[in-house]
Write an enzyme that holds these catalytic residues in place. Structure first.
Site, mmCIF file in Angstrom:
data_model
loop_
_atom_site.group_PDB
_atom_site.id
_atom_site.type_symbol
_atom_site.label_atom_id
_atom_site.label_comp_id
_atom_site.label_asym_id
_atom_site.label_seq_id
_atom_site.Cartn_x
_atom_site.Cartn_y
_atom_site.Cartn_z
ATOM 1 N N ASP A 39 54.009 66.895 54.731
ATOM 2 C CA ASP A 39 53.333 65.962 53.614
ATOM 3 C C ASP A 39 53.464 64.621 53.982
ATOM 4 O OD1 ASP A 39 52.812 68.356 52.293
ATOM 5 O OD2 ASP A 39 53.864 68.058 50.547
ATOM 6 N N ASP A 43 50.416 61.799 54.220
ATOM 7 C CA ASP A 43 50.093 60.929 53.450
ATOM 8 C C ASP A 43 49.894 59.310 54.194
ATOM 9 O OD1 ASP A 43 50.003 62.189 51.116
ATOM 10 O OD2 ASP A 43 52.370 62.108 50.671
ATOM 11 N N SER A 88 31.274 88.592 34.013
ATOM 12 C CA SER A 88 32.582 88.894 33.932
ATOM 13 C C SER A 88 32.775 90.393 34.603
ATOM 14 C CB SER A 88 33.219 88.841 32.476
ATOM 15 O OG SER A 88 32.285 89.485 31.654
ATOM 16 N N GLU A 121 40.615 92.759 46.266
ATOM 17 C CA GLU A 121 41.702 91.356 46.276
ATOM 18 C C GLU A 121 42.218 91.443 45.062
ATOM 19 O OE1 GLU A 121 38.855 87.989 46.368
ATOM 20 O OE2 GLU A 121 37.669 89.714 46.785
ATOM 21 N N LYS A 123 43.347 89.949 41.510
ATOM 22 C CA LYS A 123 42.727 89.281 40.193
ATOM 23 C C LYS A 123 43.257 88.052 39.828
ATOM 24 C CE LYS A 123 39.936 89.822 36.124
ATOM 25 N NZ LYS A 123 40.436 88.893 35.314
ATOM 26 N N ASP A 125 44.890 84.970 38.212
ATOM 27 C CA ASP A 125 44.773 84.471 36.673
ATOM 28 C C ASP A 125 44.722 82.955 36.460
ATOM 29 O OD1 ASP A 125 44.798 84.884 33.957
ATOM 30 O OD2 ASP A 125 46.981 85.064 33.815
ATOM 31 N N ARG A 144 32.803 77.979 34.493
ATOM 32 C CA ARG A 144 31.747 79.250 33.992
ATOM 33 C C ARG A 144 31.234 78.989 32.500
ATOM 34 N NH1 ARG A 144 32.724 83.788 30.960
ATOM 35 N NH2 ARG A 144 31.479 85.328 31.621
ATOM 36 N N GLU A 181 38.721 80.897 42.137
ATOM 37 C CA GLU A 181 39.398 80.703 40.887
ATOM 38 C C GLU A 181 40.132 79.290 41.158
ATOM 39 O OE1 GLU A 181 38.990 82.944 38.561
ATOM 40 O OE2 GLU A 181 40.614 83.294 37.539
ATOM 41 N N TYR A 233 36.187 83.623 46.081
ATOM 42 C CA TYR A 233 35.945 85.073 46.042
ATOM 43 C C TYR A 233 34.638 85.861 45.872
ATOM 44 C CZ TYR A 233 36.158 84.284 40.894
ATOM 45 O OH TYR A 233 35.973 83.707 39.379
ATOM 46 N N LYS A 298 35.250 95.626 44.711
ATOM 47 C CA LYS A 298 33.900 95.523 44.866
ATOM 48 C C LYS A 298 33.315 96.491 45.740
ATOM 49 C CE LYS A 298 35.051 90.554 43.984
ATOM 50 N NZ LYS A 298 35.195 89.347 44.311
ATOM 51 N N LYS A 322 43.447 96.237 35.865
ATOM 52 C CA LYS A 322 44.664 95.436 35.234
ATOM 53 C C LYS A 322 45.548 96.332 35.286
ATOM 54 C CE LYS A 322 41.944 92.163 33.230
ATOM 55 N NZ LYS A 322 41.730 91.848 32.050
ATOM 56 N N CYS A 416 41.966 91.430 -2.106
ATOM 57 C CA CYS A 416 42.021 90.429 -0.978
ATOM 58 C C CYS A 416 42.832 89.268 -1.342
ATOM 59 C CB CYS A 416 40.560 89.765 -1.012
ATOM 60 S SG CYS A 416 40.438 88.516 0.184
ATOM 61 N N CYS A 419 40.764 85.985 -2.013
ATOM 62 C CA CYS A 419 39.745 85.742 -3.154
ATOM 63 C C CYS A 419 40.270 86.962 -4.275
ATOM 64 C CB CYS A 419 38.268 85.887 -2.753
ATOM 65 S SG CYS A 419 37.981 87.423 -2.252
ATOM 66 N N CYS A 434 37.165 92.985 3.008
ATOM 67 C CA CYS A 434 36.713 92.185 1.587
ATOM 68 C C CYS A 434 35.387 92.074 1.776
ATOM 69 C CB CYS A 434 37.745 90.836 1.503
ATOM 70 S SG CYS A 434 37.112 89.709 0.475
ATOM 71 N N CYS A 440 34.176 84.543 -0.401
ATOM 72 C CA CYS A 440 35.723 84.758 -0.083
ATOM 73 C C CYS A 440 35.789 83.235 0.942
ATOM 74 C CB CYS A 440 35.936 85.837 0.653
ATOM 75 S SG CYS A 440 37.630 86.055 1.212
HETATM 76 S S1 IVH Z 1 34.673 88.458 41.354
HETATM 77 C C1 IVH Z 1 30.482 89.224 39.019
HETATM 78 N N1 IVH Z 1 37.125 88.341 42.377
HETATM 79 O O1 IVH Z 1 37.762 87.495 36.824
HETATM 80 C C2 IVH Z 1 31.985 88.782 38.706
HETATM 81 N N2 IVH Z 1 36.647 87.699 40.119
HETATM 82 O O2 IVH Z 1 36.406 89.101 34.687
HETATM 83 C C3 IVH Z 1 32.317 88.165 39.989
HETATM 84 N N3 IVH Z 1 38.640 86.709 38.996
HETATM 85 O O3 IVH Z 1 35.601 85.008 35.587
HETATM 86 C C4 IVH Z 1 33.861 87.999 39.803
HETATM 87 N N4 IVH Z 1 40.021 87.047 40.741
HETATM 88 O O4 IVH Z 1 37.514 84.203 36.932
HETATM 89 C C5 IVH Z 1 36.298 88.045 41.055
HETATM 90 N N5 IVH Z 1 38.988 88.112 43.128
HETATM 91 C C6 IVH Z 1 38.321 88.022 42.065
HETATM 92 C C7 IVH Z 1 38.828 87.101 40.929
HETATM 93 C C8 IVH Z 1 37.873 87.160 39.819
HETATM 94 C C9 IVH Z 1 40.032 86.428 39.562
HETATM 95 C C10 IVH Z 1 37.801 86.283 37.619
HETATM 96 C C11 IVH Z 1 37.127 85.369 37.470
HETATM 97 C C12 IVH Z 1 36.225 85.933 36.576
HETATM 98 C C13 IVH Z 1 36.733 87.037 36.052
HETATM 99 C C14 IVH Z 1 35.951 88.414 35.748
#
Ligand code: IVH
Length: 694
Positions: A39, A43, A88, A121, A123, A125, A144, A181, A233, A298, A322, A416, A419, A434, A440
């Site tokens: 680093d 710098d 998504s 790969e 996912k 966060d 997005r 991401e 990705y 994928k 998940k 309710c 109300c 309700c 309400c």
């Molecule tokens: S592919 C057509 N790859 O997941 C959709 N998404 O639920 C292409 N995300 O909004 C998304 N890691 O923010 C893809 N390796 C990954 C990912 C990824 C995180 C998130 C992304 C997207 C959400 C989809």
């Protein structure tokens, strides 16, 4: 020092060399994971380059490593339209659901053996962003947003050293749109919070919130100080000769161009290997220095991705697996009943605060009456709480052994809580409601919050606290009343200074110019989210046409089934709603009318099936052309199917069509028919079908 002196050739050379060294250092660090500079060395070189550039400002180029931090934005982030929507992903929560995905994909592709290649790969966060490069230079970066329109956060994204300002290599695509991401590593997050604690400033709850907060800074200087990273990705657009033909090859191409892709990325063949990948990643999760909440799977080959296509908001060729969510135990102290926007009464558990998956949880949903009964939960119980990512925490089960003697049964109210109307429970539904609608106060509040929210009319400054006061004072009963508020009245509200009152009036004025999809979404019709609102707007083109639509017309809209159609229909039948709509328009709410498709729609009410392959177009194109003519396109043949288009390789669907005496067209006949319909010939008279779009 900024005086202009003649540029000595050594100058050029040193500047060029420093830039290359700095770019290479980033590349080695982020992409190859093999750092060459410390680093301090980095710098030092950066400062030397800054010094040289300040002596010769004319030599500064926008892609110089010194140009990562630009000026602050005064006006907020501009809107950016995504050329390719940002979708998504559907979720799978266990092996069975992954297997169901594999089965669906194989069936659609009409493949018999379990040998499909997937690219997997983690996912990540964090937050999805999209980067556009023209002739190698980063020209735009956006969030997005709602998937179609995002916020332009180019200046902030430029500060991330893992985002190349220019693409590497000799042959670069003319156009490249990369998605990935933005996230914060655990170590980066800890360091940031430690600094915040030292400085007495805000400490973030988790890396995701920290990343989100850092990206939404109007001043890129602040973003530049946050340890954000980018991992690519997806390629949304690439314009080059001989572009890669698989996802994995695209990822390799991205690495060459200077992007970090995930080191855990792997290509697997068949479902057994796929499940193994997910299991393995689950075990590795705790060792990674960043949050992941699952794996993204994928279909590797792009040709097959195209063939599979999309449903509403997600591709058919991918799924997010998940991981099981994290759980904790705590005490349930009380239960309160909240009234939602549509009148649904939700029991909410008040808990002894406990940290679950990185966030402090003090409330959890108990969903509904049936759930309380199923859990057999009582006030005072020790309960297991689960939280998965953004999802609202839930009470999973009761630890009965620890039930105190004085634990109390939970009584569901009959009136309710806001109300006092008598609550209703429709047979077959789990939800107690309700029925008072906008009469309400709780529902009025929620309806207004939704109406003002960022993806609806986006009324800046109209937050929960102000809405609560407006409702309590009865200044506002319907959304239309908002537009008759006066700054003088508003400024009498506690905590709302004169300036803020005027700002709110300005924001209200500004929000009046909206779009039809936003407006439809803002109405808060049950089951009508952003995607559906967009579909309705595009299909009908105007509010008038939508208001006049019959149930059958509504069901012909892409991705709308009988239940949603009924909610939409009922909404516009309701005189109060019509009155509010008229008042909104009277108050000046307006949008540009979408171009109503002048195309004839002779196939409304018909369901078509495509099977086998076509030569002159992909199945997706065929499907789109049928849909544009008003048809639904389904994946299975029934006796209500209006016609089947069968190309070479057609299998069981063709046989089924023949058995049921459904008309079958080959490609030539289909093309001839399409041409006729598109030129205004009417479709055949068939019984309307009630099948859902596949
Ligand atoms: S592919 C057509 N790859 O997941 C959709 N998404 O639920 C292409 N995300 O909004 C998304 N890691 O923010 C893809 N390796 C990954 C990912 C990824 C995180 C998130 C992304 C997207 C959400 C989809």
């Amino acid at each position: 020092m900024s005086q202009k002196s003649p540029v000595a050739p050594e100058f050029f050379k040193e500047i060029a060399q420093l830039r290359t060294e700095l770019d290479d250092a980033n590349y080695r660090y982020y992409v190859l994971d093999d750092p060459v500079l410390t680093d301090i060395d980095y710098d030092q070189r950066l400062r030397r380059l800054q010094e040289l550039e300040s002596q010769h400002p004319d030599l500064v180029t926008p892609d110089s490593p010194t140009q990562r931090v630009g000026a602050a934005l005064a006006e907020g982030f501009p809107e950016v339209q995504h050329a390719v929507p940002m979708l998504s992903l559907d979720n799978a929560f266990d092996d069975e659901e992954i297997m169901a995905f594999v089965k669906r994909v194989n069936e659609r592709l009409e493949r018999d053996s379990d040998d499909l290649i997937f690219c997997c790969e983690p996912k990540l966060d964090g937050l999805a962003v999209s980067l556009v490069y023209e002739n190698g230079a980063l020209i735009s970066g956006a969030t997005r947003g709602d998937g179609r329109t995002g916020e332009g956060i180019t200046s902030n994204l430029r500060t991330l050293r893992s985002i190349p300002l220019k693409l590497r290599g000799d042959s670069i695509p003319q156009l490249l749109e990369v998605r990935g991401e933005v996230y914060m590593s655990h170590s980066g997050f800890e360091a940031l919070n430690e600094r915040a604690r030292d400085e007495g400033s805000k400490v973030f709850a988790n890396p995701r919130n920290a990343a989100a907060g850092s990206l939404r800074q109007l001043d890129p200087q602040i973003t530049a100080k946050r340890p954000l990273e980018f991992c690519a990705y997806q390629v949304a657009r690439i314009d080059e000769d001989e572009a890669p033909t698989s996802h994995s090859a695209l990822m390799a191409r991205l690495r060459k161009l200077g992007f970090r892709t995930n080191p855990e990325l792997d290509r697997v063949q068949g479902s057994a290997a796929l499940l193994e990948y997910c299991q393995h990643l689950g075990k590795k999760r705790a060792k990674l220095d960043y949050d992941i909440d699952g794996a993204v799977i994928k279909v590797d080959e792009l040709r097959l991705q195209r063939e599979l296509g999309f449903v509403a908001r997600a591709p058919r060729w991918a799924i997010a697996y998940k991981f099981p969510a994290e759980e904790q135990t705590t005490w349930l102290k009380a239960v309160e009943f909240q009234v939602g926007r549509t009148g649904a009464i939700t029991p909410v558990a008040r808990l002894d605060p406990v940290t679950v998956a990185g966030a402090l949880v003090s409330n959890a949903t108990l969903h509904n009456q049936d759930e309380i009964a199923r859990l057999e939960v009582r006030i005072g119980d020790r309960v297991v709480i689960r939280r998965a990512g953004d999802v609202i925490p839930q009470v999973m089960r009761v630890i009965e052994d620890e039930r105190p003697e004085n634990a109390q049964a939970i009584e569901f109210p009959s009136q309710c809580p806001v109300c006092d109307s008598t609550l209703e429970r429709i047979e077959g539904e789990a939800v107690v409601r309700c029925p008072a609608g906008l009469f309400c106060a709780a529902q009025r509040k929620e309806a207004l919050k939704h109406f003002a929210s960022r993806r609806a009319l986006d009324i800046d400054g109209l937050g929960t606290k102000i809405i609560d006061q407006l409702i309590e004072r009865e200044w506002v009963k319907t959304p239309a009343d908002l537009f008759h508020l006066k700054a003088d009245d508003l400024s009498t509200l506690p905590r709302l200074a004169e300036k803020s009152a005027q700002n709110l009036i300005d924001a209200l004025e500004k929000s009046k110019s909206t779009t039809l999809p936003r407006f439809i979404y803002a109405l808060g019709i049950r089951e009508v989210g952003e995607a559906t609102a967009g579909n309705l707007a595009r299909h009908f083109g105007s509010l008038e046409a939508l208001m006049q639509a019959e149930l059958a017309d509504l069901e012909a809209v892409e991705d709308i089934g009988p239940i949603v159609a009924a909610h939409v229909h009922a909404f516009f039948e309701e005189p109060h709603n019509r009155e509010t709509l008229a008042q909104l328009i009277e108050a000046g709410v307006k949008w540009e009318e979408a171009k109503v498709s002048a195309r004839p729609q002779p196939l409304v009410g018909q369901t078509w099936v495509l099977t086998g392959s076509l030569e002159s177009m992909t199945r997706d194109e065929g499907k789109a052309r049928l849909q544009a003519l008003g048809a639904k396109v389904s994946g299975s043949v029934s006796k209500k199917t209006a016609g089947v288009v069968a190309g070479p390789g057609a299998g069981s669907k063709l046989t089924r069509a023949q058995e049921l005496n459904v008309e079958v067209l080959d490609e030539a006949a289909f093309l001839a028919q399409l041409a006729g319909w598109e030129n205004g010939e009417s479709g055949k008279d068939e019984q309307p079908s009630d099948e859902e779009t596949a």
